[in-house]
Design an enzyme around this catalytic site. Structure first.
Site, short mmCIF file in Angstrom:
data_model
loop_
_atom_site.label_atom_id
_atom_site.label_comp_id
_atom_site.label_asym_id
_atom_site.label_seq_id
_atom_site.Cartn_x
_atom_site.Cartn_y
_atom_site.Cartn_z
CG ASP A 75 -4.24 -0.22 -2.19
OD1 ASP A 75 -4.12 0.74 -2.96
OD2 ASP A 75 -5.13 -0.28 -1.32
CG HIS B 262 -1.91 1.01 1.38
ND1 HIS B 262 -1.64 2.35 1.55
CD2 HIS B 262 -3.28 0.91 1.36
CE1 HIS B 262 -2.76 3.03 1.64
NE2 HIS B 262 -3.78 2.18 1.52
CD GLU C 20 -9.34 -0.72 -0.33
OE1 GLU C 20 -9.39 -1.39 0.71
OE2 GLU C 20 -8.27 -0.32 -0.83
#
Length: 430
Positions: free
Chosen positions: A318, A288, A402
């Site tokens: 991510d 991330h 997301e």
């Protein structure tokens, strides 16, 4: 529950008959304060992207039955209830293009208790709604994280509403946050577990990734021990398995802005690998922003995978690490290191060549994004690079939406639809 706007987000799609697109349809919430018989409905005028559809053209579907306007006016045995949407179908060869469309409606209702000259009452509404193409078959799978609906869940959306939303846009995977979505976590009642499996079956979704936390600063004055960390991780592994998930993302506490995980991470995982193998659940630490792929954190995870030889510890990527623009408008305020833009909002622009190197070690991809505009252009994430990279390398796992942008009511629902329209268009174009 129905969405608050009169023009619903769910149900906006092209109509396919015998393999041909013959029109489009959308759903309306009854704007009145009471239900009423179909015979007192007096038409709906529809304007899409400036094109007016006369009110006698659209078809009405109420309580499973479809009517022309004249048939509706003659009916007395069908009703438009307040808790049931009406589906409006507009004949239009070829339907509407993929993407964002502006819809205006004027609904006409006759009301007996209002003087005859003004009894035909108008209810007007307008909205932007998204045509999402069907998911291409094979290869990439499409899912959504419940995190995308933060703020709406438990206020205007139930867990079943989330299932319905994901299924309606044609995705097949649902990703959850253990502590965010499970009632009475970490010990849900058996009835809740049964209800969960009932929703999975009803909406045809696949549980994908279970979001978990190993809170290393849980106790004031001391950090978690590796034994305590393993106890937390193993609890979530078992719960994930019970609910049908195939991976768990443990968010380990970090000790730096580079998101270096707390030193207990490795022993915590080592203590839990046998259980993960027994349950056949993959432990997936998240890569991330502001941590790139060419970084000791990511490389440390890769080395652990290689040395252990395990199939039950892999990476979760991510897509925020690919951002090419600064994020200035996000859902969560975090103080940085004294500079104007905190590290996690600066663009890393990780190159696709780095991504390719770790794809063999990657189990799951969170399709992080913040804003997609009316032209289906992501303001930060270079999907036109990411999608071909995945296709060229035979990726057949999940892209799990997301959304992490602003949290106005309903915005997450709209943005997720935009992202699926964008990604699926790129896949089809490739």
């Amino acid at each position: 529950m129905l969405e608050f706007p009169v023009i619903q987000g769910q149900g906006f799609r092209n109509v396919v008959e015998d393999g041909r697109v013959t029109g489009f349809s959308f759903r309306l919430r009854n704007p009145n304060y009471r239900g009423g018989p179909g015979s007192m409905l007096d038409g709906v005028e529809v304007v899409v992207d400036g094109e007016r559809i006369p009110d006698h053209v659209p078809l009405w579907t109420l309580q499973g039955r479809t009517f022309t306007l004249d048939e509706l006016r003659a009916s007395t045995d069908v009703r438009w209830q307040l808790d049931e949407p009406a589906t409006i179908t507009v004949p239009k060869p070829g339907g509407l293009s993929t993407g964002v469309h502006h819809i205006e409606v004027t609904i006409f209702l006759r009301r007996s208790y209002i003087p005859p000259l003004i009894a035909r009452t108008r209810f007007r509404a307008e909205a932007q709604r998204v045509i999402v193409p069907p998911a291409p078959e094979g290869g990439i799978k499409y899912g959504v994280s419940t995190y995308s609906y933060t703020g709406d869940v438990n206020t205007s959306m139930t867990l079943e509403d989330v299932f319905a939303e994901i299924a309606d846009l044609g995705a097949t995977g649902i990703e959850i946050l253990g502590e965010g979505n499970i009632a009475n976590y970490p010990s849900p009642d058996p009835a809740w577990v049964d209800a969960w499996h009932g929703l999975v079956q009803k909406y045809g979704l696949t549980p994908t990734n279970f979001g978990s936390w190993v809170d290393t600063t849980r106790y004031n004055g001391r950090d978690l021990t590796a034994e305590e960390g393993a106890e937390q991780l193993q609890l979530d592994l078992r719960l994930a398995k019970e609910l049908g998930f195939t991976s768990v993302r443990p968010k380990f506490g970090v000790i730096s802005w580079d998101l270096d995980p707390h030193p207990i991470w490795q022993e915590t995982v080592e203590r839990s690998l046998d259980l993960a193998a027994e349950l056949d659940v993959v432990i997936c630490p998240e890569i991330h922003t502001p941590t790139p792929i060419k970084h000791p954190v990511t490389q440390g995870y890769v080395e652990f995978i290689e040395k252990s030889g395990t199939e039950h510890f892999k990476l979760l990527i991510d897509t925020g690490i690919f951002n090419t623009e600064v994020i200035v408008d996000t859902s969560e305020e975090v103080d940085g290191d004294g500079e104007e833009i905190p590290p996690h909002l600066r663009p890393l622009a990780v190159p696709m060549s780095d991504f390719v190197e770790v794809l063999p070690y990657t189990h799951f991809i969170q399709a992080k994004f913040v804003e997609i505009d009316d032209d289906l252009h992501d303001l930060h994430v270079p999907w036109a690079q990411i999608i071909p990279t995945l296709l060229d390398n035979g990726w057949s796992g999940y892209l799990s939406s997301e959304y992490e942008g602003r949290r106005e009511p309903g915005r997450g629902r709209d943005q997720v639809r935009r992202q699926h329209a964008l990604i699926r268009s790129l896949v089809q174009g490739s």
